[in-house]
Design an enzyme around this catalytic site. Structure first.
Site, PDB file in Angstrom:
ATOM      1  N   LYS A  25     -14.267 -33.922  22.928  1.00 30.49           N
ATOM      2  CA  LYS A  25     -15.681 -33.592  22.716  1.00 30.49           C
ATOM      3  C   LYS A  25     -16.036 -33.846  21.248  1.00 30.49           C
ATOM      4  CE  LYS A  25     -18.812 -29.651  23.627  1.00 30.49           C
ATOM      5  NZ  LYS A  25     -18.857 -28.232  24.054  1.00 30.49           N
ATOM      6  N   SER A  39     -22.159 -27.534  27.729  1.00 32.05           N
ATOM      7  CA  SER A  39     -22.388 -28.583  26.770  1.00 32.05           C
ATOM      8  C   SER A  39     -21.300 -29.669  26.779  1.00 32.05           C
ATOM      9  CB  SER A  39     -22.478 -27.996  25.360  1.00 32.05           C
ATOM     10  OG  SER A  39     -21.273 -27.346  25.014  1.00 32.05           O
ATOM     11  N   SER A  85     -19.545 -23.619  28.754  1.00 24.17           N
ATOM     12  CA  SER A  85     -19.579 -25.046  28.407  1.00 24.17           C
ATOM     13  C   SER A  85     -18.364 -25.842  28.853  1.00 24.17           C
ATOM     14  CB  SER A  85     -19.775 -25.225  26.900  1.00 24.17           C
ATOM     15  OG  SER A  85     -21.135 -25.065  26.587  1.00 24.17           O
TER      16      SER A  85
END
Lengths: 428, 476
Positions: free
Chosen positions: B81, B156, B180
């Site tokens: 990420k 996210s 997330s």
């Protein structure tokens, strides 16, 4: 009739002399170091960097608190204090808000007056802005070597009543901090920074902060100037403005830096990156056990053992080198018939060098006190008129003869001893 | 079957017996990224050194018979990420504020994965600053759900989840503040593990809400998640909130755990009014499955998760307002006008909640309710091994759903917020499909119970095949 009471509180910031910074492993040394060489992601506040507290700094802060008679809080935490400034890379300073490491405490002045402390807490220092011209352009540069250096804040209650009291308080505080060996308290290097909150009057509807005071003398002068400035305003029926002022040693006066209409909102909240600290009685006792003998105890010891006046004793303990020298040479002094008090005075007044052995120096000084009787007789013989006057009762005329002794010895003689000998010789 | 479709466990076996090389495996992933990224927008930045790392791994495998003992993930290509700092490789957290930011140091998670021998393929898209649950707040465009391009992958960590679901990598790393990791895992039909707060270091992860941020793996199976977790978990001297206790996870014990007599609790409040009927049915089926495996399931009562929305929102916005203060325009090149709408909203709300006079009313009150939630979970776990329920009220929403809905993420994630504010560990494992979109089962345990959570999740996966389903990625 308006009753005006000087009400002064001090805020003292002291950089701790730990090897590494407060929340990272960078060297804490920053004076005369090439800019931005003692930095890392943590003290630069880079994305993702996290603070890890320096245990020694926490211990030392507790030690300072214990030396000042504070209560060490069994639970304490760090908080974030938010404000924007280019020398503050995270947009907040890690400080302590409602659970400081130490609460309360006190310090006694020689008069016996107690100055109460509010708190002793630990935080991080900011970077340093350097304003200069580079390539013809005025620029502000940031040096982050100081960013994250452990900083202890000591806050007093508004118990101080004059510039002189503030100065004495600061001297005693510095002596304690130096005894603890936690800071060099060097104001030139910025490792000790002083702020005075000065107000006067009964209602205390305002508070003036005087900042950037970089010597104890300036603190005294600034406070005294402020008190008289405020007194004048109050007597004229005006309330001094709530503001921050600076001090100009050249004019010996304070000047407005900025107005503070309302309290700033720092949006404090508990620092989520650092777990709260919990201390047991055992932890606190272990720190207390590490406390060296403090100046107050040392001074009391000198008063008890050598019958020194308290003020002289505290002056002596204020500097470790003086005290050591005194202790090492007090016996030698006594064999040379120099009293401990006399020795202490010689040390305080720089009459003897701490770098050389006492025996030689004291011998020279005591020799100075014995005056050659031959010279006394010579002076008496050379000044029959004056002698006659003295014998007739005008004893003040002896001063002239003392002057003659001093002239003949080129100032080497002890005037008091010479006077005594002259009077003895003249049998008056 | 193409190499990029392998699970982590399968890929490791293949590399060990030299059935294929890390370079081949890495190339297969890079090819799939090349093919699918224009459609999915899962990756923001590719690692130009990926093949170099794969070559080095192959050399190691060939020359050292014990290579996998010291480097348990040797040669495995994965995705990270974009809020994990990678020295020398652009890291933006999907915000234009950090548009061209090249970090000077590595996040601990990245460093540990590197030491374990992995091959970094690239950095994945996310909601900007991790603010969101759909990747729609990314300043670099929305990531699409591989199961249906009209839907969001969740967020996210949406880029990471989509990359795993579409076999663009063998596994991926995400970070969870409240949902997330588990949320996008649920919506993309893969496995997500949210470790206990403080179990995986946050050092070098661009902070969202510091008191709940937890990095975690997104994988194709529970066994894969355990392998990654074992590498990234553990004390870190650079993160004072990591726990000092050792990571005791025995990969061998993970498989074949009997659920007989295991006490599982289903909070009735978690079957919220917003719950989609078909999703509720799938959860019911999953519970029956677990019961069939011997688990004892009770319905219990917990604090209504709607309260967690308020608690989480206040704590998170407050911490966000503080954590973003460093992007003040003095450093990083871009000033505050580069912040997106969502970040500005959060900074304003958080600053307000922390303001003098409001602190007690908002932040402090939220922390008090948070303590109540923590205490309630503690009590629950004295009686039950795990808490189970749905991950989200329904399957992936359509792209655009978060628009004009300032509380979108908080509502979508409400079933994961209680366990997040309590710092617990949990998984999301696939448990069925609603109109062609995957849905997940949430399995939550007490702090540091990753072993049990993973074992029960693995037992469920051993008895079901939802996790084996793949999206058809021949997009027109």
């Amino acid at each position: 009739m308006l009753k005006l009471t000087p009400t002064i509180g001090m805020e003292v910031h002291v950089e701790l002399a730990t090897a590494s910074k407060m929340f990272c492993g960078c060297p804490a040394e920053h004076f005369a170091v090439k800019p931005n060489t003692h930095t890392c992601p943590v003290c630069l506040g880079l994305p993702g960097a996290l603070p890890v507290p320096n245990k020694k700094a926490v211990d030392w802060t507790m030690m300072i608190g214990l030396a000042l008679g504070s209560t060490v809080n069994k639970t304490s935490k760090f908080d974030r204090k938010h404000y924007f400034y280019p020398d503050l890379p995270k947009g907040f300073q890690i400080s302590q808000y409602d659970e400081p490491l130490c609460r309360g405490g006190q310090l006694a002045l020689d008069s016996g007056k107690i100055i109460n402390l509010t708190r002793v807490h630990l935080e991080e220092d900011t970077g340093k802005l350097i304003h200069q011209t580079v390539g013809g352009k005025r620029v502000s540069l940031v040096d982050f070597n100081r960013s994250g250096v452990p900083l202890v804040e000591i806050v007093t209650e508004p118990d101080i009543a004059s510039g002189a009291e503030a100065k004495e308080f600061l001297k005693k505080l510095t002596a304690i901090l130096r005894t603890l060996k936690v800071s060099d308290c060097d104001m030139e290097k910025g490792s000790m920074r002083l702020e005075a909150n000065v107000s006067m009057g009964e209602s205390l509807a305002y508070k003036v902060e005087v900042k950037n005071l970089n010597s104890f003398r300036f603190v005294e002068q600034a406070i005294d100037y402020e008190l008289s400035r405020q007194e004048k305003l109050l007597k004229a029926g005006k309330t001094p403005r709530q503001e921050t002022r600076g001090y100009d040693p050249k004019t010996r006066s304070t000047f407005v830096q900025r107005y503070k209409e309302t309290a700033e909102d720092y949006r404090y909240f508990p620092e989520p990156d650092i777990p709260p600290m919990v201390f047991s009685d055992k932890d606190i006792a272990a720190i207390r056990a590490k406390l060296p003998r403090l100046p107050e105890a040392k001074a009391k010891d000198l008063v008890d053992r050598f019958n020194l006046p308290p003020k002289l004793a505290s002056l002596l303990v204020a500097k470790a080198s003086r005290l050591t020298y005194f202790k090492n040479s007090v016996k030698t002094a006594q064999t040379l018939k120099v009293s401990p008090e006399k020795l202490a005075n010689l040390i305080i007044n720089h009459k003897i060098s701490l770098d050389k052995p006492a025996a030689e120096q004291l011998k020279t000084l005591t020799q100075k006190q014995t005056v050659d009787l031959g010279i006394i007789d010579q002076v008496i013989k050379d000044n029959p008129d004056v002698v006659a006057k003295i014998k007739a009762g005008k004893s003040s005329a002896v001063a002239f003869l003392v002057g003659q002794v001093m002239r003949l010895t080129r100032g080497q003689a002890d005037a008091v001893a010479a006077r005594k000998l002259l009077l003895k010789r003249l049998q008056v | 079957m193409k190499l990029n479709q392998l699970t982590l466990t399968e890929a490791l076996e293949g590399l060990k017996v030299k059935k294929f090389s890390s370079v081949e495996l890495t190339l297969a992933c890079l090819d799939e990224i090349k093919r699918l990224n224009p459609k999915l927008n899962a990756f923001l930045t590719l690692n130009p050194d990926a093949l170099k790392a794969a070559k080095a791994a192959d050399l190691k495998i060939r020359s050292d018979g014990n290579a996998f003992k010291t480097q348990p993930l040797l040669g495995i290509p994965y995705a990270l990420k974009d809020n994990f700092l990678t020295a020398g490789l652009k890291t933006t957290a999907s915000s234009k504020v950090l548009d061209d930011y090249i970090p000077q140091y590595d996040a601990t998670v990245y460093a540990r994965l590197k030491t374990a021998g992995t091959v970094l393929l690239g950095k994945t898209n996310m909601d900007a600053w991790a603010h969101g649950s759909s990747t729609e707040t990314s300043d670099y465009g929305t990531t699409r759900n591989p199961w249906n391009l009209n839907h969001t992958p969740g967020g996210s960590s949406g880029g990471s989840a989509a990359a795993v679901a579409a076999d663009m990598c063998i596994f991926a790393i995400g970070s969870e503040t409240a949902g997330s990791v588990r949320g996008p895992a649920c919506w993309c039909g893969i496995t997500g593990l949210k470790p206990t707060y403080g179990r995986v270091s946050r050092y070098g992860v661009i902070a969202m809400a510091s008191s709940t941020d937890s990095p975690g793996p997104l994988t194709k199976t529970v066994a894969d998640a355990a392998r990654v977790y074992q590498v990234i978990a553990g004390p870190d001297p650079f993160d004072a909130t990591t726990s000092g206790r050792p990571v005791n996870l025995n990969l061998g014990h993970l498989q074949g755990l009997s659920l007989k007599g295991r006490r599982l609790a289903v909070p009735k409040e978690y079957l919220v009014k917003e719950m989609d009927k078909a999703t509720a049915k799938l959860i019911e089926n999953a519970l029956k499955k677990l019961e069939g495996l011997g688990a004892k399931i009770d319905q219990i009562s917990l604090i209504d998760p709607h309260y967690s929305i308020g608690v989480y929102t206040l704590v998170q916005r407050s911490e966000v307002s503080s954590n973003l203060a460093r992007y003040d325009g003095v450093r990083y090149g871009n000033d505050r006008s580069h912040f997106g709408h969502e970040a500005k909203n959060r900074v304003m709300l958080g600053s307000f909640a922390l303001s003098a006079g409001y602190y007690d009313q908002y932040y402090n009150k939220a922390q008090k309710v948070r303590t109540l939630i923590i205490e309630e979970f503690k009590k629950t776990f004295r009686k039950y091994d795990l808490v189970i329920g749905p991950v989200t009220p329904g399957p992936a929403l359509k792209v655009g759903a978060s628009k004009d809905s300032p509380m979108f993420g908080e509502i979508v994630d409400m079933l994961m917020e209680p366990s997040s504010v309590a710092g617990l560990t949990g998984t999301s494992v696939p448990c069925g499909f609603v109109t062609g979109l995957p849905v997940g089962l949430q399995i939550t345990g007490p702090q540091f119970a990753e072993g049990l959570v993973l074992a029960v999740s693995a037992a469920y996966q051993a008895a079901t095949d939802w996790h084996l389903k793949k999206p058809v990625t021949d997009y027109a």
